[in-house]
Design a protein around this motif. Sequence first.
Motif, PDB file in Angstrom:
ATOM      1  N   ARG A 154       0.843  -1.197   0.000  1.00  0.00           N
ATOM      2  CA  ARG A 154       0.000   0.000   0.000  1.00  0.00           C
ATOM      3  C   ARG A 154       0.877   1.245   0.000  1.00  0.00           C
ATOM      4  O   ARG A 154       2.072   1.171   0.263  1.00  0.00           O
ATOM      5  CB  ARG A 154      -0.914   0.028   1.243  1.00  0.00           C
ATOM      6  CG  ARG A 154      -1.683  -1.246   1.522  1.00  0.00           C
ATOM      7  CD  ARG A 154      -2.571  -1.672   0.360  1.00  0.00           C
ATOM      8  NE  ARG A 154      -3.626  -0.708   0.057  1.00  0.00           N
ATOM      9  CZ  ARG A 154      -4.877  -0.800   0.490  1.00  0.00           C
ATOM     10  NH1 ARG A 154      -5.236  -1.810   1.242  1.00  0.00           N
ATOM     11  NH2 ARG A 154      -5.787   0.098   0.155  1.00  0.00           N
ATOM     12  N   GLY A 155       0.270   2.385  -0.266  1.00  0.00           N
ATOM     13  CA  GLY A 155       0.996   3.664  -0.200  1.00  0.00           C
ATOM     14  C   GLY A 155       1.550   4.086  -1.555  1.00  0.00           C
ATOM     15  O   GLY A 155       1.397   3.398  -2.561  1.00  0.00           O
ATOM     16  N   ASP A 156       2.188   5.243  -1.557  1.00  0.00           N
ATOM     17  CA  ASP A 156       2.726   5.851  -2.781  1.00  0.00           C
ATOM     18  C   ASP A 156       4.000   5.110  -3.206  1.00  0.00           C
ATOM     19  O   ASP A 156       5.005   5.119  -2.492  1.00  0.00           O
ATOM     20  CB  ASP A 156       3.044   7.331  -2.481  1.00  0.00           C
ATOM     21  CG  ASP A 156       3.584   8.057  -3.701  1.00  0.00           C
ATOM     22  OD1 ASP A 156       3.863   7.404  -4.722  1.00  0.00           O
ATOM     23  OD2 ASP A 156       3.732   9.289  -3.617  1.00  0.00           O
ATOM     24  N   LEU A 157       3.937   4.455  -4.371  1.00  0.00           N
ATOM     25  CA  LEU A 157       5.073   3.627  -4.799  1.00  0.00           C
ATOM     26  C   LEU A 157       6.316   4.451  -5.088  1.00  0.00           C
ATOM     27  O   LEU A 157       7.431   3.933  -5.039  1.00  0.00           O
ATOM     28  CB  LEU A 157       4.705   2.804  -6.037  1.00  0.00           C
ATOM     29  CG  LEU A 157       3.496   1.881  -5.914  1.00  0.00           C
ATOM     30  CD1 LEU A 157       3.373   1.013  -7.150  1.00  0.00           C
ATOM     31  CD2 LEU A 157       3.570   1.014  -4.663  1.00  0.00           C
ATOM     32  N   ARG A 225      -1.646   8.610  -6.703  1.00  0.00           N
ATOM     33  CA  ARG A 225      -0.768   9.677  -6.199  1.00  0.00           C
ATOM     34  C   ARG A 225      -1.571  10.970  -6.151  1.00  0.00           C
ATOM     35  O   ARG A 225      -2.421  11.206  -7.008  1.00  0.00           O
ATOM     36  CB  ARG A 225       0.422   9.896  -7.130  1.00  0.00           C
ATOM     37  CG  ARG A 225       1.209   8.649  -7.375  1.00  0.00           C
ATOM     38  CD  ARG A 225       2.500   9.004  -8.059  1.00  0.00           C
ATOM     39  NE  ARG A 225       3.459   9.528  -7.106  1.00  0.00           N
ATOM     40  CZ  ARG A 225       4.557  10.198  -7.440  1.00  0.00           C
ATOM     41  NH1 ARG A 225       4.812  10.478  -8.681  1.00  0.00           N
ATOM     42  NH2 ARG A 225       5.411  10.624  -6.519  1.00  0.00           N
ATOM     43  N   ARG A 226      -1.292  11.792  -5.142  1.00  0.00           N
ATOM     44  CA  ARG A 226      -1.953  13.089  -5.115  1.00  0.00           C
ATOM     45  C   ARG A 226      -1.337  13.973  -6.186  1.00  0.00           C
ATOM     46  O   ARG A 226      -0.114  14.080  -6.282  1.00  0.00           O
ATOM     47  CB  ARG A 226      -1.804  13.748  -3.744  1.00  0.00           C
ATOM     48  CG  ARG A 226      -3.105  13.697  -2.981  1.00  0.00           C
ATOM     49  CD  ARG A 226      -2.919  14.177  -1.571  1.00  0.00           C
ATOM     50  NE  ARG A 226      -2.245  13.151  -0.769  1.00  0.00           N
ATOM     51  CZ  ARG A 226      -1.486  13.416   0.275  1.00  0.00           C
ATOM     52  NH1 ARG A 226      -1.289  14.647   0.654  1.00  0.00           N
ATOM     53  NH2 ARG A 226      -0.911  12.452   0.950  1.00  0.00           N
ATOM     54  N   LYS A 227      -2.196  14.567  -7.028  1.00  0.00           N
ATOM     55  CA  LYS A 227      -1.679  15.381  -8.126  1.00  0.00           C
ATOM     56  C   LYS A 227      -1.383  16.792  -7.659  1.00  0.00           C
ATOM     57  O   LYS A 227      -2.141  17.363  -6.885  1.00  0.00           O
ATOM     58  CB  LYS A 227      -2.719  15.450  -9.248  1.00  0.00           C
ATOM     59  CG  LYS A 227      -2.660  14.281 -10.174  1.00  0.00           C
ATOM     60  CD  LYS A 227      -3.394  14.622 -11.452  1.00  0.00           C
ATOM     61  CE  LYS A 227      -3.396  13.419 -12.376  1.00  0.00           C
ATOM     62  NZ  LYS A 227      -4.401  13.528 -13.396  1.00  0.00           N
ATOM     63  N   ARG A 228      -0.262  17.314  -8.147  1.00  0.00           N
ATOM     64  CA  ARG A 228       0.055  18.715  -7.888  1.00  0.00           C
ATOM     65  C   ARG A 228      -0.909  19.567  -8.707  1.00  0.00           C
ATOM     66  O   ARG A 228      -1.218  19.221  -9.846  1.00  0.00           O
ATOM     67  CB  ARG A 228       1.477  18.975  -8.404  1.00  0.00           C
ATOM     68  CG  ARG A 228       2.364  19.658  -7.419  1.00  0.00           C
ATOM     69  CD  ARG A 228       3.783  19.650  -7.913  1.00  0.00           C
ATOM     70  NE  ARG A 228       3.995  20.654  -8.937  1.00  0.00           N
ATOM     71  CZ  ARG A 228       5.148  20.789  -9.591  1.00  0.00           C
ATOM     72  NH1 ARG A 228       6.140  19.965  -9.347  1.00  0.00           N
ATOM     73  NH2 ARG A 228       5.315  21.733 -10.482  1.00  0.00           N
ATOM     74  N   ALA A 229      -1.400  20.664  -8.116  1.00  0.00           N
ATOM     75  CA  ALA A 229      -2.301  21.532  -8.885  1.00  0.00           C
ATOM     76  C   ALA A 229      -1.535  22.097 -10.074  1.00  0.00           C
ATOM     77  O   ALA A 229      -0.384  22.503  -9.941  1.00  0.00           O
ATOM     78  CB  ALA A 229      -2.803  22.658  -7.997  1.00  0.00           C
ATOM     79  N   ALA A 230      -2.196  22.088 -11.241  1.00  0.00           N
ATOM     80  CA  ALA A 230      -1.522  22.571 -12.454  1.00  0.00           C
ATOM     81  C   ALA A 230      -1.373  24.092 -12.405  1.00  0.00           C
ATOM     82  O   ALA A 230      -2.277  24.797 -11.945  1.00  0.00           O
ATOM     83  CB  ALA A 230      -2.312  22.157 -13.676  1.00  0.00           C
ATOM     84  N   VAL A 324       1.141  20.587 -20.593  1.00  0.00           N
ATOM     85  CA  VAL A 324       2.409  19.898 -20.397  1.00  0.00           C
ATOM     86  C   VAL A 324       2.515  19.657 -18.892  1.00  0.00           C
ATOM     87  O   VAL A 324       1.709  20.177 -18.135  1.00  0.00           O
ATOM     88  CB  VAL A 324       3.637  20.701 -20.899  1.00  0.00           C
ATOM     89  CG1 VAL A 324       3.648  20.793 -22.407  1.00  0.00           C
ATOM     90  CG2 VAL A 324       3.665  22.099 -20.298  1.00  0.00           C
ATOM     91  N   THR A 325       3.502  18.864 -18.486  1.00  0.00           N
ATOM     92  CA  THR A 325       3.578  18.466 -17.086  1.00  0.00           C
ATOM     93  C   THR A 325       3.346  19.651 -16.144  1.00  0.00           C
ATOM     94  O   THR A 325       4.062  20.634 -16.190  1.00  0.00           O
ATOM     95  CB  THR A 325       4.989  17.895 -16.805  1.00  0.00           C
ATOM     96  OG1 THR A 325       5.488  17.355 -18.005  1.00  0.00           O
ATOM     97  CG2 THR A 325       4.970  16.899 -15.693  1.00  0.00           C
ATOM     98  N   HIS A 326       2.326  19.535 -15.311  1.00  0.00           N
ATOM     99  CA  HIS A 326       1.997  20.527 -14.280  1.00  0.00           C
ATOM    100  C   HIS A 326       1.642  21.903 -14.829  1.00  0.00           C
ATOM    101  O   HIS A 326       1.626  22.876 -14.094  1.00  0.00           O
ATOM    102  CB  HIS A 326       3.130  20.684 -13.269  1.00  0.00           C
ATOM    103  CG  HIS A 326       3.540  19.387 -12.659  1.00  0.00           C
ATOM    104  ND1 HIS A 326       2.635  18.478 -12.180  1.00  0.00           N
ATOM    105  CD2 HIS A 326       4.759  18.838 -12.472  1.00  0.00           C
ATOM    106  CE1 HIS A 326       3.269  17.434 -11.709  1.00  0.00           C
ATOM    107  NE2 HIS A 326       4.561  17.621 -11.886  1.00  0.00           N
TER     108      HIS A 326
END
Length: 374
Positions: A154-157, A225-230, A324-326
């Motif tokens: 479990r958890g963030d790999l 995974r928790r996504k970073r706000a774009a 694009v990323t973030h």
Amino acid sequence: MNSKRRQEFRRKLLDWFRRCQREMPWRRTRDAYCIWLSEIMLQQTRVAAAIPYYERFLEKFPNVQALAGAREEEVLRLWAGLGYYSRARNLQRAAREIVERHGGEFPRELAAALALPGIGNYTAAAILSIAHGAPHAVLDGNVARVIARLEAIRGDLREPKRWRGLQTSADRLLEISKAGDWNQAMMELGATVCTPRAPDCANCPVGGFCRARELGLAEKVPEKRRKRAAEKVHLAVAVLLDPRGKTILIPPTPSKKASGKKAERGAKKNPGLSALFSGMGHFPAVAVRKNARAELRRFLRTSGVAELPSGANWIALPALRHAVTHREITITAFVVRVEKLPRVRSGRVVGLNKMQTLAVSGLTRKIARAALGR
Ligand code: SF4
């Protein structure tokens, strides 16, 4: 898993891989150059999309010497459409190092492979195991997911300690005598059966070894995974167009000669712009806040690109979106008709209708398509 179960696990997975693996051109060779090329292309690209690029690239640059001796422009042109051009630049830089320092052979030592530009742990392990049977276990997103499910982790790999634990598990599972096939089998299982969503547990060749399946957790592992706000970016872009259908692309970073305050001013106004355009030449563009046209016009003047008369013919294109990323980018592009294109230091004059075949970013091509379709 005790050692007897591990043996059984390996036998089942390799047997499945022999029967069910997908056909791919790089699976017909053990040439390290070809395998390296395929691994770099596959880093951000689906298999089906990568195949024609792989074949064209090899036709033009059949070996590391040909790639090392090519003009960068030519390499990027063949990469056009795959995106993430830093991969192509690193590929060529590494090819030159291989020719200069390794006698034209991809190094067989892990440390020497890792010292090449663009080669990380995963890529080095994949190339050395597939080309030379070196006993290195790969760990990428697919393999990590498979192991996490087999062991119900479990958890963030991607959390560093957990990722190291997954690498230890991958090393332990590795079939040393068939490292190349083994690594490909693990990746193939993750790509075709143990997929991120809806894993096909009913048809899994190693379902009898899987803790997540046993516990009914297959679809819950790994945790999202928790996504970073774009970050939202608004770009104003000028497609200057002369009567011959020619336009101008400016260099990605302030030219070396344009040093001092002017260059600094440009960098402040355009933070990260070079990355948005993959470090390639692009239409004159600036990040704006409110009035796209006025701010762009001011930018063109202060950066020395063009002093456009107030009566210049500006046509606003419908807003474009690009991610694009973030970053979420909104683009307000203007086609600006001019009698004569300005002379810009290190700028390139090109036909607007030729943009799809040039080595430019996907964003530049998207803007060109919109300008042609206006
Ligand atoms: Fe993945 Fe399901 Fe196979 Fe487990 S049983 S490895 S969750 S496909």
